[in-house]
Design a protein around this motif. Sequence first.
Motif, PDB file in Angstrom:
ATOM      1  N   UNK A   1      34.720  38.834  46.380  1.00 51.04           N
ATOM      2  CA  UNK A   1      34.813  37.913  47.238  1.00 51.04           C
ATOM      3  C   UNK A   1      34.023  36.291  46.484  1.00 51.04           C
ATOM      4  N   UNK A   2      34.804  35.439  47.125  1.00 50.50           N
ATOM      5  CA  UNK A   2      34.353  33.871  46.762  1.00 50.50           C
ATOM      6  C   UNK A   2      33.274  33.388  48.185  1.00 50.50           C
ATOM      7  N   UNK A   3      32.736  32.342  47.894  1.00 45.93           N
ATOM      8  CA  UNK A   3      31.695  32.011  48.121  1.00 45.93           C
ATOM      9  C   UNK A   3      32.062  30.781  48.603  1.00 45.93           C
ATOM     10  N   UNK A   4      32.383  30.323  49.338  1.00 42.16           N
ATOM     11  CA  UNK A   4      32.053  28.101  48.895  1.00 42.16           C
ATOM     12  C   UNK A   4      32.677  27.347  49.126  1.00 42.16           C
TER      13      UNK A   4
ATOM     14  N   UNK B   1      37.753  29.164  46.610  1.00 44.03           N
ATOM     15  CA  UNK B   1      38.360  30.573  46.295  1.00 44.03           C
ATOM     16  C   UNK B   1      39.054  30.615  44.997  1.00 44.03           C
ATOM     17  N   UNK B   2      40.213  29.304  45.400  1.00 39.82           N
ATOM     18  CA  UNK B   2      41.496  28.906  44.327  1.00 39.82           C
ATOM     19  C   UNK B   2      40.465  29.193  42.458  1.00 39.82           C
ATOM     20  N   UNK B   3      38.695  28.938  42.713  1.00 36.85           N
ATOM     21  CA  UNK B   3      38.584  29.199  40.958  1.00 36.85           C
ATOM     22  C   UNK B   3      38.044  30.234  40.942  1.00 36.85           C
ATOM     23  N   UNK B   4      37.872  31.094  42.477  1.00 34.53           N
ATOM     24  CA  UNK B   4      37.607  32.525  42.175  1.00 34.53           C
ATOM     25  C   UNK B   4      38.549  33.220  41.728  1.00 34.53           C
ATOM     26  N   UNK B   5      40.041  32.999  42.177  1.00 33.73           N
ATOM     27  CA  UNK B   5      41.557  33.341  42.078  1.00 33.73           C
ATOM     28  C   UNK B   5      41.846  33.551  40.242  1.00 33.73           C
ATOM     29  N   UNK B   6      41.470  32.474  39.925  1.00 36.65           N
ATOM     30  CA  UNK B   6      41.769  31.754  38.724  1.00 36.65           C
ATOM     31  C   UNK B   6      41.264  32.379  37.420  1.00 36.65           C
ATOM     32  N   UNK B   7      40.226  31.591  37.611  1.00 32.48           N
ATOM     33  CA  UNK B   7      38.882  32.639  36.798  1.00 32.48           C
ATOM     34  C   UNK B   7      39.281  34.181  36.486  1.00 32.48           C
ATOM     35  N   UNK B   8      39.527  35.288  37.730  1.00 34.26           N
ATOM     36  CA  UNK B   8      39.617  36.562  37.686  1.00 34.26           C
ATOM     37  C   UNK B   8      41.099  37.113  37.576  1.00 34.26           C
ATOM     38  N   UNK B   9      41.748  35.409  36.683  1.00 29.47           N
ATOM     39  CA  UNK B   9      42.826  36.491  36.470  1.00 29.47           C
ATOM     40  C   UNK B   9      44.243  36.532  37.038  1.00 29.47           C
ATOM     41  N   UNK B  10      43.919  36.190  38.678  1.00 30.87           N
ATOM     42  CA  UNK B  10      45.476  36.569  39.435  1.00 30.87           C
ATOM     43  C   UNK B  10      45.513  38.351  40.178  1.00 30.87           C
ATOM     44  N   UNK B  11      44.210  38.446  39.555  1.00 32.02           N
ATOM     45  CA  UNK B  11      44.577  40.167  39.749  1.00 32.02           C
ATOM     46  C   UNK B  11      45.876  40.760  40.680  1.00 32.02           C
TER      47      UNK B  11
ATOM     48  N   UNK C   1      37.575  51.142  47.799  1.00 30.83           N
ATOM     49  CA  UNK C   1      37.506  49.594  47.216  1.00 30.83           C
ATOM     50  C   UNK C   1      35.951  49.647  47.327  1.00 30.83           C
ATOM     51  N   UNK C   2      34.840  49.767  47.196  1.00 32.82           N
ATOM     52  CA  UNK C   2      34.043  49.801  46.971  1.00 32.82           C
ATOM     53  C   UNK C   2      33.084  48.922  45.670  1.00 32.82           C
ATOM     54  N   UNK C   3      33.344  48.738  45.184  1.00 29.53           N
ATOM     55  CA  UNK C   3      32.676  47.596  43.744  1.00 29.53           C
ATOM     56  C   UNK C   3      33.387  46.413  44.502  1.00 29.53           C
ATOM     57  N   UNK C   4      32.091  45.631  44.543  1.00 30.07           N
ATOM     58  CA  UNK C   4      31.920  44.307  45.115  1.00 30.07           C
ATOM     59  C   UNK C   4      31.890  43.387  43.435  1.00 30.07           C
ATOM     60  N   UNK C   5      33.018  42.120  43.820  1.00 26.54           N
ATOM     61  CA  UNK C   5      31.731  41.010  42.796  1.00 26.54           C
ATOM     62  C   UNK C   5      31.674  39.595  43.986  1.00 26.54           C
ATOM     63  N   UNK C   6      30.734  39.102  43.654  1.00 24.66           N
ATOM     64  CA  UNK C   6      30.601  37.717  43.759  1.00 24.66           C
ATOM     65  C   UNK C   6      30.814  36.320  43.088  1.00 24.66           C
ATOM     66  N   UNK C   7      31.998  36.205  43.639  1.00 23.36           N
ATOM     67  CA  UNK C   7      31.975  34.207  43.161  1.00 23.36           C
ATOM     68  C   UNK C   7      31.558  33.508  43.627  1.00 23.36           C
ATOM     69  N   UNK C   8      30.226  32.727  42.917  1.00 21.19           N
ATOM     70  CA  UNK C   8      30.109  31.805  43.831  1.00 21.19           C
ATOM     71  C   UNK C   8      29.547  30.582  42.571  1.00 21.19           C
ATOM     72  N   UNK C   9      28.848  29.683  43.142  1.00 23.56           N
ATOM     73  CA  UNK C   9      28.547  28.838  41.933  1.00 23.56           C
ATOM     74  C   UNK C   9      26.452  28.969  42.319  1.00 23.56           C
ATOM     75  N   UNK C  10      26.565  29.419  41.279  1.00 23.74           N
ATOM     76  CA  UNK C  10      24.765  30.045  41.093  1.00 23.74           C
ATOM     77  C   UNK C  10      23.117  28.957  41.841  1.00 23.74           C
TER      78      UNK C  10
END
Length: 268
Positions: A46-49, A54-64, A4-13
Amino acid sequence: MDERKNLYFFYPKNDQLEKQLQPLFDLAQNNNFNIVTEAENANIIISVGGDGTFLQAVRKTGFRQDCLYVGIKYEEEAGLYCDFDLDSFDSMVDVMLNQDLEVRRFPVIDVAINGDEARFHCLNELSIRSSIIKSFVLDVFIDDTHFEKFRGDGLVVATPTGSTGYNKSTNGAVVDPKIPCFQVTELASLNNNMYRTLGSSFILSGERKLRLEVIQDGNDYPVIGMDNEAYSIRNIKTLDITLSDKIVKTVKLKNNSFWDRVKRTFLT
């Protein structure tokens, strides 16, 4: 944690947030984590905000189902899905490096519209509401048996974790997420000598199926909300709602159970 070493950050840029997150990026890389630019390549998202992000991160990444979700909140944000805040970088990395990492599993509901085989997923809730100033009429079925004819503004169908959101604001119960179930709560139901609904929220076992049939009386374009997104879907006739086989996995901090977070959010 080597797998589990690959991180993706989901946040408003934006530049300010990028600057705030840079120490976390550096800390992660110094501990041999890889920051990836595509969610499908991540083991940890990782969602930030706050909870909405967090809900958007789960939805936009397809409920992985093959990764962990981690929530980081701003200090002023609600954080029922977020165990960390922007000032707790060290503790977050320490937890992710911990070989005895505890995982929290959140239930999800599936929604099929008009009998379509495709399913929408909701981590928080599904809501269906009138789009015009007129009572909304729905036939409610439980396991294919007619339960009631609802008249009012609409209904909310919430997961246990979603029970603290829209559901709670409409006097629904807060439900322990360890119980595999979902809850139905009324929005301004019409109850008088002619019309009658249950008049309270009710909780269905995860083995139940809920079916909502829209009575076509001019209110044919209801507003459908799934988590924190609204969907414009015309000619909705039926919604079939079940507890999903999917779950959302998040990092669980010690001494930070669902009820600890409920107390912190609503009582302290």
